[in-house]
Motif scaffolding. Sequence first.
Motif, PDB file in Angstrom:
ATOM      1  N   VAL A  15       0.853  -1.184   0.000  1.00 13.02           N
ATOM      2  CA  VAL A  15       0.000   0.000   0.000  1.00 13.02           C
ATOM      3  C   VAL A  15       0.892   1.239   0.000  1.00 13.02           C
ATOM      4  O   VAL A  15       1.836   1.324   0.787  1.00 13.02           O
ATOM      5  CB  VAL A  15      -0.921   0.012   1.243  1.00 13.02           C
ATOM      6  N   ASN A  16       0.587   2.182  -0.851  1.00 17.74           N
ATOM      7  CA  ASN A  16       1.381   3.407  -0.959  1.00 17.74           C
ATOM      8  C   ASN A  16       0.970   4.417   0.107  1.00 17.74           C
ATOM      9  O   ASN A  16       0.517   5.519  -0.195  1.00 17.74           O
ATOM     10  CB  ASN A  16       1.260   3.985  -2.370  1.00 17.74           C
ATOM     11  N   LYS A  17       1.157   4.019   1.353  1.00 18.61           N
ATOM     12  CA  LYS A  17       0.883   4.848   2.531  1.00 18.61           C
ATOM     13  C   LYS A  17       1.835   4.400   3.638  1.00 18.61           C
ATOM     14  O   LYS A  17       2.251   3.238   3.678  1.00 18.61           O
ATOM     15  CB  LYS A  17      -0.555   4.645   3.037  1.00 18.61           C
ATOM     16  N   PRO A  18       2.151   5.301   4.589  1.00 15.83           N
ATOM     17  CA  PRO A  18       2.997   4.910   5.725  1.00 15.83           C
ATOM     18  C   PRO A  18       2.288   3.884   6.624  1.00 15.83           C
ATOM     19  O   PRO A  18       1.066   3.827   6.680  1.00 15.83           O
ATOM     20  CB  PRO A  18       3.224   6.216   6.482  1.00 15.83           C
ATOM     21  N   VAL A  19       3.092   3.116   7.344  1.00 21.50           N
ATOM     22  CA  VAL A  19       2.560   2.004   8.131  1.00 21.50           C
ATOM     23  C   VAL A  19       1.513   2.442   9.166  1.00 21.50           C
ATOM     24  O   VAL A  19       0.530   1.726   9.384  1.00 21.50           O
ATOM     25  CB  VAL A  19       3.709   1.178   8.779  1.00 21.50           C
ATOM     26  N   GLY A 101       6.817  -1.511   7.233  1.00 22.99           N
ATOM     27  CA  GLY A 101       6.918  -0.147   6.741  1.00 22.99           C
ATOM     28  C   GLY A 101       8.174   0.045   5.914  1.00 22.99           C
ATOM     29  O   GLY A 101       9.263  -0.317   6.343  1.00 22.99           O
ATOM     30  N   LEU A 102       8.003   0.596   4.716  1.00 24.76           N
ATOM     31  CA  LEU A 102       9.114   0.851   3.788  1.00 24.76           C
ATOM     32  C   LEU A 102       9.010   2.304   3.334  1.00 24.76           C
ATOM     33  O   LEU A 102       8.410   2.581   2.312  1.00 24.76           O
ATOM     34  CB  LEU A 102       9.014  -0.084   2.578  1.00 24.76           C
ATOM     35  N   GLU A 103       9.515   3.225   4.121  1.00 25.84           N
ATOM     36  CA  GLU A 103       9.391   4.667   3.875  1.00 25.84           C
ATOM     37  C   GLU A 103       7.921   5.052   3.780  1.00 25.84           C
ATOM     38  O   GLU A 103       7.220   4.967   4.766  1.00 25.84           O
ATOM     39  CB  GLU A 103      10.212   5.094   2.661  1.00 25.84           C
ATOM     40  N   TYR A 137      -8.896   0.822  -1.188  1.00 27.16           N
ATOM     41  CA  TYR A 137      -9.544   1.670  -0.179  1.00 27.16           C
ATOM     42  C   TYR A 137      -8.509   2.563   0.513  1.00 27.16           C
ATOM     43  O   TYR A 137      -8.685   3.782   0.622  1.00 27.16           O
ATOM     44  CB  TYR A 137     -10.269   0.804   0.861  1.00 27.16           C
ATOM     45  N   SER A 138      -7.425   1.971   0.975  1.00 31.40           N
ATOM     46  CA  SER A 138      -6.399   2.701   1.739  1.00 31.40           C
ATOM     47  C   SER A 138      -5.781   3.831   0.912  1.00 31.40           C
ATOM     48  O   SER A 138      -5.594   4.944   1.409  1.00 31.40           O
ATOM     49  CB  SER A 138      -5.288   1.757   2.205  1.00 31.40           C
ATOM     50  N   GLU A 139      -5.468   3.547  -0.328  1.00 33.21           N
ATOM     51  CA  GLU A 139      -4.818   4.547  -1.171  1.00 33.21           C
ATOM     52  C   GLU A 139      -5.771   5.666  -1.572  1.00 33.21           C
ATOM     53  O   GLU A 139      -5.320   6.756  -1.920  1.00 33.21           O
ATOM     54  CB  GLU A 139      -4.180   3.876  -2.381  1.00 33.21           C
ATOM     55  N   ALA A 140      -7.076   5.437  -1.473  1.00 33.84           N
ATOM     56  CA  ALA A 140      -8.056   6.465  -1.804  1.00 33.84           C
ATOM     57  C   ALA A 140      -8.320   7.422  -0.632  1.00 33.84           C
ATOM     58  O   ALA A 140      -8.935   8.468  -0.812  1.00 33.84           O
ATOM     59  CB  ALA A 140      -9.374   5.813  -2.234  1.00 33.84           C
ATOM     60  N   GLN A 141      -7.842   7.066   0.572  1.00 36.96           N
ATOM     61  CA  GLN A 141      -8.049   7.910   1.766  1.00 36.96           C
ATOM     62  C   GLN A 141      -7.079   9.088   1.756  1.00 36.96           C
ATOM     63  O   GLN A 141      -5.953   8.954   1.341  1.00 36.96           O
ATOM     64  CB  GLN A 141      -7.867   7.087   3.049  1.00 36.96           C
TER      65      GLN A 141
END
Length: 142
Positions: A15-19, A101-103, A137-141
């Motif tokens: 997911v392209n978001k922080p952990v 978490g990866l950046e 869902y996560s990336e749309a937030q």
Amino acid sequence: METSNKVTIMVETTVNKPVAEVWKYWTEPQHITGWSFASDEWHAPKAENDLRDGGRFLTRMEAKDGSFGFDFSGKYDEVKTNEYIAYTLDDGRKVTITFVGLENETRVVETFEAEATNPVEMQEAGWQAFMDNFKRYSEAQN
């Protein structure tokens, strides 16, 4: 005496978001109801989550046409915030989720014991569909 060979299946996404954000979307009931279903024909009208060792969770999943529904529920065995969740489903199967978490992105890896009713491939595809829905869902937030 019956012998059972438990099959463990793994699904994952990045997911392209922080952990910390990904953890929130995975664990907070108001977010769980936004992604915890495999296709657009389904929804999750209710989620409860007592996120702690020994706590219980329940997500109600239903077909939007009202033809079928079920509760996905169990008890947490171990919770490490932003890192790891282990739980036992009410049918006795074990599940683990690891958050790496990866950046500014997070790898989510879920392993679960297959049930004996449906083919392993079908279960893997179904759980991966949940994971893919979670990523969307996560990336749309914001």
